[in-house]
Design an enzyme around this catalytic site. Structure first.
Site, short mmCIF file in Angstrom:
data_model
loop_
_atom_site.label_atom_id
_atom_site.label_comp_id
_atom_site.label_asym_id
_atom_site.label_seq_id
_atom_site.Cartn_x
_atom_site.Cartn_y
_atom_site.Cartn_z
N SER A 129 0.84 -1.20 0.00
CA SER A 129 0.00 0.00 0.00
C SER A 129 0.87 1.25 0.00
CB SER A 129 -0.85 -0.03 1.27
OG SER A 129 -1.42 1.22 1.52
N TYR A 154 -1.89 -0.49 10.90
CA TYR A 154 -2.10 -1.11 9.58
C TYR A 154 -0.91 -0.79 8.67
CZ TYR A 154 -3.69 -1.48 4.74
OH TYR A 154 -3.77 -1.76 3.40
N LYS A 158 2.19 -3.26 6.80
CA LYS A 158 2.61 -3.32 5.38
C LYS A 158 4.12 -3.06 5.28
CE LYS A 158 -1.31 -4.37 3.57
NZ LYS A 158 -1.56 -5.69 3.00
N ASN A 201 -15.60 2.87 6.21
CA ASN A 201 -14.55 3.80 6.59
C ASN A 201 -14.06 4.56 5.37
OD1 ASN A 201 -14.08 3.08 9.41
ND2 ASN A 201 -13.52 1.09 8.57
N ARG A 234 -5.62 12.49 -2.88
CA ARG A 234 -5.29 11.08 -3.04
C ARG A 234 -5.17 10.74 -4.52
NH1 ARG A 234 -4.60 11.76 1.46
NH2 ARG A 234 -5.38 10.67 3.31
P1 NAD Z 1 -10.98 -6.96 1.63
O1 NAD Z 1 -11.18 -6.86 3.10
O2 NAD Z 1 -12.14 -6.69 0.74
O3 NAD Z 1 -10.41 -8.41 1.25
C1 NAD Z 1 -9.49 -9.10 2.05
C2 NAD Z 1 -9.94 -10.55 2.10
O4 NAD Z 1 -8.99 -11.30 2.88
C3 NAD Z 1 -11.30 -10.74 2.77
O5 NAD Z 1 -12.13 -11.50 1.93
C4 NAD Z 1 -10.98 -11.46 4.08
O6 NAD Z 1 -12.02 -12.34 4.47
C5 NAD Z 1 -9.69 -12.19 3.72
N1 NAD Z 1 -8.81 -12.47 4.87
C6 NAD Z 1 -8.36 -11.61 5.82
N2 NAD Z 1 -7.53 -12.24 6.66
C7 NAD Z 1 -7.46 -13.54 6.24
C8 NAD Z 1 -6.73 -14.68 6.69
N3 NAD Z 1 -5.93 -14.64 7.76
N4 NAD Z 1 -6.88 -15.84 6.00
C9 NAD Z 1 -7.68 -15.91 4.91
N5 NAD Z 1 -8.39 -14.87 4.45
C10 NAD Z 1 -8.27 -13.68 5.09
O7 NAD Z 1 -9.75 -6.01 1.26
P2 NAD Z 1 -9.26 -5.48 -0.15
O8 NAD Z 1 -9.64 -4.05 -0.27
O9 NAD Z 1 -9.63 -6.44 -1.20
O10 NAD Z 1 -7.69 -5.50 0.09
C11 NAD Z 1 -6.88 -6.57 -0.37
C12 NAD Z 1 -5.45 -6.31 0.00
O11 NAD Z 1 -5.04 -5.05 -0.55
C13 NAD Z 1 -5.17 -6.20 1.50
O12 NAD Z 1 -3.92 -6.78 1.76
C14 NAD Z 1 -5.12 -4.70 1.74
O13 NAD Z 1 -4.34 -4.38 2.86
C15 NAD Z 1 -4.48 -4.23 0.46
N6 NAD Z 1 -4.78 -2.83 0.15
C16 NAD Z 1 -6.06 -2.41 0.09
C17 NAD Z 1 -6.35 -1.07 -0.19
C18 NAD Z 1 -7.76 -0.57 -0.21
O14 NAD Z 1 -7.96 0.64 -0.06
N7 NAD Z 1 -8.76 -1.42 -0.43
C19 NAD Z 1 -5.30 -0.18 -0.42
C20 NAD Z 1 -3.98 -0.65 -0.34
C21 NAD Z 1 -3.73 -1.99 -0.07
C1 UD1 Z 2 -5.84 4.54 3.53
C2 UD1 Z 2 -4.43 4.29 3.06
C3 UD1 Z 2 -4.41 3.14 2.11
C4 UD1 Z 2 -5.08 1.96 2.79
C5 UD1 Z 2 -6.54 2.31 2.94
C6 UD1 Z 2 -7.28 1.12 3.52
C7 UD1 Z 2 -3.07 6.30 3.05
C8 UD1 Z 2 -2.59 7.47 2.25
N1 UD1 Z 2 -3.89 5.46 2.40
O1 UD1 Z 2 -6.51 5.16 2.51
O2 UD1 Z 2 -3.10 2.80 1.78
O3 UD1 Z 2 -4.92 0.79 2.10
O4 UD1 Z 2 -6.57 3.39 3.87
O5 UD1 Z 2 -8.52 1.48 4.04
O6 UD1 Z 2 -2.73 6.10 4.19
N2 UD1 Z 2 -12.75 10.77 3.78
C9 UD1 Z 2 -13.73 11.71 4.07
N3 UD1 Z 2 -14.92 11.25 4.56
C10 UD1 Z 2 -15.19 9.92 4.75
C11 UD1 Z 2 -14.18 8.98 4.42
C12 UD1 Z 2 -12.96 9.44 3.95
O7 UD1 Z 2 -13.53 12.91 3.93
O8 UD1 Z 2 -16.29 9.58 5.21
C13 UD1 Z 2 -11.47 11.26 3.26
C14 UD1 Z 2 -10.30 10.86 4.13
O9 UD1 Z 2 -10.10 11.83 5.13
C15 UD1 Z 2 -9.17 10.80 3.10
C16 UD1 Z 2 -9.87 10.39 1.81
O10 UD1 Z 2 -11.25 10.65 2.01
O11 UD1 Z 2 -8.63 12.07 2.95
C17 UD1 Z 2 -9.69 8.93 1.46
O12 UD1 Z 2 -10.01 8.16 2.63
P1 UD1 Z 2 -10.14 6.59 2.61
O13 UD1 Z 2 -11.04 6.16 1.51
O14 UD1 Z 2 -10.47 6.14 3.99
O15 UD1 Z 2 -8.71 6.07 2.20
P2 UD1 Z 2 -7.26 6.50 2.79
O16 UD1 Z 2 -7.37 6.79 4.22
O17 UD1 Z 2 -6.66 7.49 1.88
#
Ligand code: NAD
Ligand code: UD1
Length: 345
Positions: A129, A154, A158, A201, A234
């Site tokens: 991330s 979190y 990573k 969130n 972002r």
């Molecule tokens: P998500 O929560 O939708 O999917 C994660 C999946 O992993 C879920 O289905 C959950 O049930 C499964 N899981 C969690 N722990 C487990 C375990 N111990 N064993 C087996 N299954 C498990 O999340 P996502 O948005 O698809 O994110 C996927 C990956 O990308 C994560 O590693 C997350 O940290 C990373 N990531 C997400 C974002 C984002 O904003 N969505 C940004 C950067 C990185």
């Molecule tokens: C963060 C992490 C990202 C991580 C992700 C997982 C950073 C830069 N990014 O994303 O790597 O994988 O969380 O959840 O650390 N916001 C509002 N109102 C809301 C929700 C969000 O204003 O109700 C704003 C937040 O303040 C932020 C932006 O929208 O500025 C994006 O927020 P969000 O979608 O939660 O993602 P990040 O926090 O950027």
């Protein structure tokens, strides 16, 4: 012997994993899903079946469970590459439950690598991330930027996972870490999308749930940042563009002949978009009303971050295809589909 087309996708029932499974199938691979459904249910598994007409093998279980993983590897036979999405991802929750986050995100990586080594598997793609950078000094941020202190447990998980991968690759692994920026949107078919449990969130599901009337109003967290309109900036990337980079990373690993390899890539659009710009893009591209207010800053938020994606574009031969408007339209279509299916229940 034809090399295995099987790709093990941990966390494949979740948001990014499920979209990646669809792209893997489209590219001729055979994804095998492992997920313990701790942060998801079977909705996206059904969605991917409808989109692809295929039902990937699904093993329900925990990546921290060594004997479960051994069984999966034994049952499935040769696997070309492991894509490790399974992790907890809520920044706020990680502050409340740091031990849970460290246990789940780090133990699952360690156990998985251990079993891979046992089965002499080398190729690994990790979901990292942009949070690893903290608030970078130089934006757009590139991969050589130093890791600042993580803003949350979190983020720390990573950073630690990437460090583990860097330490272990010389023992015979070939690893790519993909540093995602902010994935948004849904599959254009509206069969899959983000499915947060409880109150979202993240920004985009909060927007679509508010537009759908599930939430009263969106709060924009802060308009006093040092940015043109005062809200945070972002790099929002369509989830399908993000999913496709995994196929490109697989091809990269296939072409690279090195027996030991570690590389990290930013996966973003390269464009910084403010929260208020995103809100306005949603309203403009969907024509839907979105009540919102300006609230205080959210603790732990980074002011601005967006990617320099040149390395991924060049080395992985990847580029984004979808616009911010597409992402908003697709996210809204998915939300409407969800509401319609709930009203049928
Ligand atoms: P998500 O929560 O939708 O999917 C994660 C999946 O992993 C879920 O289905 C959950 O049930 C499964 N899981 C969690 N722990 C487990 C375990 N111990 N064993 C087996 N299954 C498990 O999340 P996502 O948005 O698809 O994110 C996927 C990956 O990308 C994560 O590693 C997350 O940290 C990373 N990531 C997400 C974002 C984002 O904003 N969505 C940004 C950067 C990185
Ligand atoms: C963060 C992490 C990202 C991580 C992700 C997982 C950073 C830069 N990014 O994303 O790597 O994988 O969380 O959840 O650390 N916001 C509002 N109102 C809301 C929700 C969000 O204003 O109700 C704003 C937040 O303040 C932020 C932006 O929208 O500025 C994006 O927020 P969000 O979608 O939660 O993602 P990040 O926090 O950027």
């Amino acid at each position: 012997m034809t090399p295995s087309k099987k790709i093990l996708v941990t966390g494949g029932a979740g948001y990014i994993g499920a979209h990646t499974v669809v792209e893997l199938i489209a590219a001729g691979y055979e994804p095998v899903i492992v997920d313990n459904l701790s942060a998801s249910d079977r909705t996206l598994l059904k969605g991917m079946e409808r989109i692809t007409g295929r039902k990937p093998n699904f093993h329900e279980g925990d990546c921290r469970d060594k004997s479960f993983l051994r069984d999966v590897f034994q049952t499935e036979g040769p696997i070309q590459c492991v894509m490790h999405f399974a992790a907890f991802k809520s920044v706020g929750e990680s502050v409340q439950k740091p031990l849970l986050y460290h246990q789940n995100n780090i133990d699952s990586l360690l156990v998985l690598l251990d079993v891979m080594q046992e089965f002499k598997m080398t190729d690994f793609i990790f979901s990292s991330s942009c949070t690893v950078y903290g608030q970078p000094d130089v934006i757009p941020v590139n991969e050589s930027a130093p890791f600042k202190r993580a803003e949350s447990p979190y983020g720390a998980t990573k950073q630690i996972c990437e460090r583990i991968l860097e330490d272990i690759y010389p023992t015979g692994f070939r690893i790519v870490s993909l540093r995602y920026f902010n994935p948004i949107g849904a599959h254009p078919s509206a069969m899959m999308g983000e499915l947060p449990i409880g109150v979202p969130n993240n920004l985009v599901p909060y927007i679509t749930q508010t537009a759908a009337g599930l939430r009263k109003k969106l709060t924009v967290f802060g308009n006093d940042y040092d940015t043109p309109d005062g809200s945070c900036i972002r790099d929002f990337i369509h989830v399908v563009d993000l999913a496709r980079v995994h196929v490109k990373a697989l091809e990269y690993l296939q072409h690279e002949r090195h027996s030991k390899l570690y590389d990290a890539f930013n996966v973003g659009t390269g464009k910084g978009v403010s929260v208020l710009e995103l809100v306005n893009t949603f309203i403009r591209s969907t024509g839907v009303k979105l009540p919102f207010i300006i609230g205080p800053r959210r603790p732990g938020d980074v002011e601005k971050v967006y990617a320099d994606p040149a390395k991924a574009m060049d080395a992985l031969r990847w580029k984004t295809q979808y616009s911010l408007e597409d992402a908003m339209k697709h996210a809204w279509a998915w939300e409407q589909k969800l509401r319609a299916s709930h009203s049928e229940d």
